[in-house]
Design a protein around this motif. Structure first.
Motif, PDB file in Angstrom:
ATOM      1  N   LYS A  28     -31.687  48.107  -3.654  1.00  0.00           N
ATOM      2  CA  LYS A  28     -30.351  47.541  -3.666  1.00  0.00           C
ATOM      3  C   LYS A  28     -30.366  46.169  -2.993  1.00  0.00           C
ATOM      4  O   LYS A  28     -31.189  45.900  -2.113  1.00  0.00           O
ATOM      5  N   ILE A  29     -29.472  45.328  -3.433  1.00  0.00           N
ATOM      6  CA  ILE A  29     -29.285  44.034  -2.782  1.00  0.00           C
ATOM      7  C   ILE A  29     -27.829  43.923  -2.367  1.00  0.00           C
ATOM      8  O   ILE A  29     -26.917  44.095  -3.188  1.00  0.00           O
ATOM      9  N   LYS A  30     -27.628  43.652  -1.088  1.00  0.00           N
ATOM     10  CA  LYS A  30     -26.295  43.569  -0.506  1.00  0.00           C
ATOM     11  C   LYS A  30     -25.923  42.104  -0.274  1.00  0.00           C
ATOM     12  O   LYS A  30     -26.721  41.330   0.254  1.00  0.00           O
ATOM     13  N   VAL A  31     -24.727  41.749  -0.691  1.00  0.00           N
ATOM     14  CA  VAL A  31     -24.244  40.377  -0.565  1.00  0.00           C
ATOM     15  C   VAL A  31     -23.673  40.142   0.832  1.00  0.00           C
ATOM     16  O   VAL A  31     -22.775  40.865   1.269  1.00  0.00           O
ATOM     17  N   LEU A  32     -24.210  39.155   1.529  1.00  0.00           N
ATOM     18  CA  LEU A  32     -23.670  38.738   2.826  1.00  0.00           C
ATOM     19  C   LEU A  32     -23.164  37.302   2.685  1.00  0.00           C
ATOM     20  O   LEU A  32     -23.963  36.373   2.573  1.00  0.00           O
ATOM     21  N   HIS A  33     -21.865  37.131   2.658  1.00  0.00           N
ATOM     22  CA  HIS A  33     -21.306  35.794   2.539  1.00  0.00           C
ATOM     23  C   HIS A  33     -21.520  35.067   3.865  1.00  0.00           C
ATOM     24  O   HIS A  33     -21.028  35.492   4.910  1.00  0.00           O
ATOM     25  N   THR A  34     -22.304  33.977   3.818  1.00  0.00           N
ATOM     26  CA  THR A  34     -22.666  33.260   5.052  1.00  0.00           C
ATOM     27  C   THR A  34     -22.358  31.771   4.910  1.00  0.00           C
ATOM     28  O   THR A  34     -23.259  30.936   4.869  1.00  0.00           O
ATOM     29  N   LEU A  80     -28.735  42.066  12.507  1.00  0.00           N
ATOM     30  CA  LEU A  80     -29.714  42.803  11.709  1.00  0.00           C
ATOM     31  C   LEU A  80     -30.971  43.101  12.530  1.00  0.00           C
ATOM     32  O   LEU A  80     -31.251  42.449  13.532  1.00  0.00           O
ATOM     33  N   SER A  81     -31.748  44.070  12.069  1.00  0.00           N
ATOM     34  CA  SER A  81     -32.937  44.528  12.787  1.00  0.00           C
ATOM     35  C   SER A  81     -33.992  43.433  12.910  1.00  0.00           C
ATOM     36  O   SER A  81     -34.171  42.617  12.001  1.00  0.00           O
ATOM     37  N   ASP A  82     -34.717  43.452  14.011  1.00  0.00           N
ATOM     38  CA  ASP A  82     -35.747  42.452  14.273  1.00  0.00           C
ATOM     39  C   ASP A  82     -36.885  42.496  13.255  1.00  0.00           C
ATOM     40  O   ASP A  82     -37.550  41.486  13.008  1.00  0.00           O
ATOM     41  N   ASP A  83     -37.141  43.668  12.656  1.00  0.00           N
ATOM     42  CA  ASP A  83     -38.294  43.776  11.762  1.00  0.00           C
ATOM     43  C   ASP A  83     -37.982  43.334  10.330  1.00  0.00           C
ATOM     44  O   ASP A  83     -38.843  43.401   9.449  1.00  0.00           O
ATOM     45  N   ILE A  84     -36.792  42.864  10.090  1.00  0.00           N
ATOM     46  CA  ILE A  84     -36.440  42.352   8.765  1.00  0.00           C
ATOM     47  C   ILE A  84     -37.214  41.062   8.492  1.00  0.00           C
ATOM     48  O   ILE A  84     -37.357  40.206   9.366  1.00  0.00           O
ATOM     49  N   ASP A  89     -34.539  48.820   0.628  1.00  0.00           N
ATOM     50  CA  ASP A  89     -35.635  49.395  -0.155  1.00  0.00           C
ATOM     51  C   ASP A  89     -35.324  50.796  -0.696  1.00  0.00           C
ATOM     52  O   ASP A  89     -34.204  51.322  -0.537  1.00  0.00           O
ATOM     53  N   GLU A  90     -36.321  51.403  -1.320  1.00  0.00           N
ATOM     54  CA  GLU A  90     -36.142  52.703  -1.980  1.00  0.00           C
ATOM     55  C   GLU A  90     -35.713  53.809  -1.025  1.00  0.00           C
ATOM     56  O   GLU A  90     -35.098  54.802  -1.431  1.00  0.00           O
ATOM     57  N   ASN A  91     -36.036  53.648   0.251  1.00  0.00           N
ATOM     58  CA  ASN A  91     -35.696  54.658   1.260  1.00  0.00           C
ATOM     59  C   ASN A  91     -34.398  54.362   1.995  1.00  0.00           C
ATOM     60  O   ASN A  91     -34.069  55.030   2.972  1.00  0.00           O
ATOM     61  N   GLY A  92     -33.690  53.320   1.523  1.00  0.00           N
ATOM     62  CA  GLY A  92     -32.419  52.973   2.158  1.00  0.00           C
ATOM     63  C   GLY A  92     -32.566  52.099   3.388  1.00  0.00           C
ATOM     64  O   GLY A  92     -31.589  51.859   4.109  1.00  0.00           O
ATOM     65  N   LYS A  93     -33.783  51.588   3.623  1.00  0.00           N
ATOM     66  CA  LYS A  93     -34.016  50.758   4.804  1.00  0.00           C
ATOM     67  C   LYS A  93     -33.761  49.287   4.488  1.00  0.00           C
ATOM     68  O   LYS A  93     -34.229  48.772   3.471  1.00  0.00           O
ATOM     69  N   GLU A  94     -33.033  48.616   5.366  1.00  0.00           N
ATOM     70  CA  GLU A  94     -32.819  47.169   5.239  1.00  0.00           C
ATOM     71  C   GLU A  94     -34.140  46.478   5.556  1.00  0.00           C
ATOM     72  O   GLU A  94     -34.658  46.587   6.669  1.00  0.00           O
ATOM     73  N   THR A  95     -34.689  45.787   4.544  1.00  0.00           N
ATOM     74  CA  THR A  95     -36.074  45.320   4.617  1.00  0.00           C
ATOM     75  C   THR A  95     -36.228  43.811   4.769  1.00  0.00           C
ATOM     76  O   THR A  95     -37.097  43.340   5.498  1.00  0.00           O
ATOM     77  N   ALA A  96     -35.406  43.031   4.040  1.00  0.00           N
ATOM     78  CA  ALA A  96     -35.603  41.577   4.016  1.00  0.00           C
ATOM     79  C   ALA A  96     -34.282  40.879   3.720  1.00  0.00           C
ATOM     80  O   ALA A  96     -33.358  41.475   3.138  1.00  0.00           O
ATOM     81  N   LEU A  98     -37.265  38.322  11.389  1.00  0.00           N
ATOM     82  CA  LEU A  98     -36.023  37.887  12.030  1.00  0.00           C
ATOM     83  C   LEU A  98     -36.159  37.946  13.543  1.00  0.00           C
ATOM     84  O   LEU A  98     -35.639  37.089  14.259  1.00  0.00           O
ATOM     85  N   GLY A  99     -36.903  38.951  14.033  1.00  0.00           N
ATOM     86  CA  GLY A  99     -37.103  39.068  15.472  1.00  0.00           C
ATOM     87  C   GLY A  99     -37.760  37.838  16.068  1.00  0.00           C
ATOM     88  O   GLY A  99     -37.358  37.361  17.139  1.00  0.00           O
ATOM     89  N   ASN A 100     -38.766  37.317  15.394  1.00  0.00           N
ATOM     90  CA  ASN A 100     -39.430  36.120  15.905  1.00  0.00           C
ATOM     91  C   ASN A 100     -38.504  34.918  15.855  1.00  0.00           C
ATOM     92  O   ASN A 100     -38.505  34.079  16.764  1.00  0.00           O
ATOM     93  N   GLN A 101     -37.699  34.822  14.789  1.00  0.00           N
ATOM     94  CA  GLN A 101     -36.744  33.719  14.703  1.00  0.00           C
ATOM     95  C   GLN A 101     -35.700  33.799  15.807  1.00  0.00           C
ATOM     96  O   GLN A 101     -35.268  32.779  16.346  1.00  0.00           O
TER      97      GLN A 101
END
Length: 470
Positions: free
Chosen positions: A101-107, A172-176, A121-128, A200-203
């Motif tokens: 799935k792709i979720k729209v974030l208006h930024t 959002l999660s650091d591992d994204i 992703d396929e497991n419902g985890k926010e990935t990227a 994202l965590g490093n950023q």
């Protein structure tokens, strides 16, 4: 699930191909779409959506041609108002592609319609996240490009960008994984890293914009030191928003091979600019009078945009054999669709036809050092301000190539001067423009500051450019 970053170095631009269970999406595609079509056919998948993060200013997207060929809908974020059929998504809307799935974030902030796409992703985890020009690596999108269209100040837009980043992305999660639209070299930001993928965590740790103590501090930080955007940016926005000729039509026109006679006649009849894409060393030895040299081997398309500006300018090409298609393609990426053709046989065909040629007065750095020893001379440095600030020839004038249309009229044509850049690419662009406009009392230095630095020519002390940019 597959994610592929398709990075184009000369534009410092990242497009993205995502595939899952027989379906695919492409985010921010380049102008030439056949490679995407080939990839879809190879993988045996259907293109379900074409996502655009915003109306791009620095390049013309391939969204229209790709949609026409695949029938996949074009998707923009909230508030977008293109002059063609498109899906305007709602904030937080979910799009399904295969098993992901792709979720729209208006930024908003870089532009009002700017949107980040969050991959689940396929497991419902926010990935990227595909962050467009909202979040770069080491930087954020400049907030000054959409001022006129939004009827807002850059500070207003920077405030919107702060809210977008701090309420939509930082939670959002650091591992994204962060996949931005641009990397170092793009004019859409001021301090981007050379890397094109990060967490994202490093950023959160290293990105100056994500570590400001307040909204006011953020606005001050991201608006500080912004250089004027290239003049062609507005025209690219208009093309992305309104539409354009198909790439195939543009390529077919540009690939017309012209004899020297036909080339000369067409230049006069259409008021065409002669663009010579050979190396600066080849150009210096001989070229068609009034032609402008922007080498295909460098940051060709952005410099064409910055120097020529008007995307409607008719252009005739002089290239090395076999480079014609690449030149037309790269011009089309920044909206220069009016290439009338190219000189068949290249520059040598012009010479063989007995036509008039011109040259640039170019000398080596060692010759330069000998010529100026114990003399007062005028030296013009066309590198960027940061390069000049880091180290330069004593008493040299800083006149960046990007602003040549502003400073060229301040040159005294009766006073001789020397001109250089870092390695010869930009100074030859400047030299060709100067001569095309009647300035000839100058000498260009082969190898630029890189070669000059190896001579005895007096220079300032070196300062690290990373410190200069802070």
């Amino acid at each position: 699930m597959k994610i592929e970053q398709i990075y184009t170095g000369c534009l410092a631009q990242g497009a993205y191909y995502i595939e899952s269970h027989g379906e695919a999406v492409i985010i921010d595609p380049l102008r030439e779409t056949q490679p995407y079509i080939d990839r879809l056919e190879k993988d045996g998948v259907t293109l379900k959506y074409i996502f655009e993060t915003h109306f791009h200013a620095d390049f013309v997207s391939g969204h229209l041609d790709l949609s026409q060929k695949t029938k996949a809908p074009i998707v923009y974020g909230p508030t977008a108002n293109p002059e063609f059929e498109a899906t305007i998504a709602e904030d937080l809307q979910i799009f399904e592609i295969g098993n992901i799935k792709i979720k729209v974030l208006h930024t908003p902030g870089h532009t009002l319609e700017s949107t980040t796409y969050l991959l689940i992703d396929e497991n419902g985890k926010e990935t990227a996240i595909f962050s467009g020009d909202t979040l770069f690596l080491g930087d954020v999108g400049r907030p000054d490009l959409a001022q006129k269209a939004a009827n807002m100040t850059q500070e207003d837009l920077a405030g919107m960008l702060y809210e977008s980043l701090y309420t939509k992305i930082l939670p959002l999660s650091d591992d994204i994984t962060v996949y931005p639209a641009h990397g170092a070299g793009s004019a859409c930001g001021k301090n981007m890293m050379k890397e094109t993928v990060d967490t994202l965590g490093n950023q959160k740790k290293i990105n100056y914009a994500l570590n400001q103590p307040s909204k006011e501090a953020f606005i001050a930080a991201v608006t500080d030191g912004l250089l004027s955007p290239p003049a062609y940016f507005g025209m690219n926005v208009a093309m992305n928003k309104k539409g354009y000729e198909s790439f195939e039509h543009v390529l077919a026109q540009g690939m017309k091979a012209l004899t020297a006679e036909a080339f000369e006649q067409l230049a006069e009849q259409r008021g065409a600019l002669i663009l010579d894409t050979r190396t600066n060393s080849d150009f210096a030895k001989g070229f068609i009078p009034q032609s402008v040299n922007i080498g295909l081997s460098g940051d060709f398309a952005p410099w064409v945009g910055a120097m020529i500006v008007d995307v409607n300018q008719p252009i005739l090409l002089v290239t090395d054999a076999g480079d014609e298609e690449e030149a037309v393609t790269r011009l089309s990426r920044v909206g220069f669709d009016h290439v009338l053709g190219h000189l068949a046989g290249g520059f040598q065909a012009w010479v063989n036809a007995g036509k008039e040629i011109d040259t640039v007065n170019r000398i080596t750095a060692s010759h330069f050092a000998q010529e100026i020893e114990n003399k007062e001379v005028t030296v013009i440095d066309v590198r960027k301000e940061s390069e000049y600030a880091a180290e330069h020839i004593n008493d040299a004038y800083s006149k960046p190539l990007a602003y040549i249309n502003e400073w060229i009229n301040t040159i005294d044509p009766t006073q001789h001067f020397y001109i250089h850049c870092a390695g010869g690419y930009r100074s030859m662009i400047a030299a060709s423009i100067l001569q095309a406009r009647g300035y000839r009392n100058f000498t260009e230095i082969e190898g630029g500051f890189g070669a000059i630095a190896q001579t005895s020519v007096p220079k300032t002390d070196f300062i690290c450019q990373s410190k200069v940019l802070k």
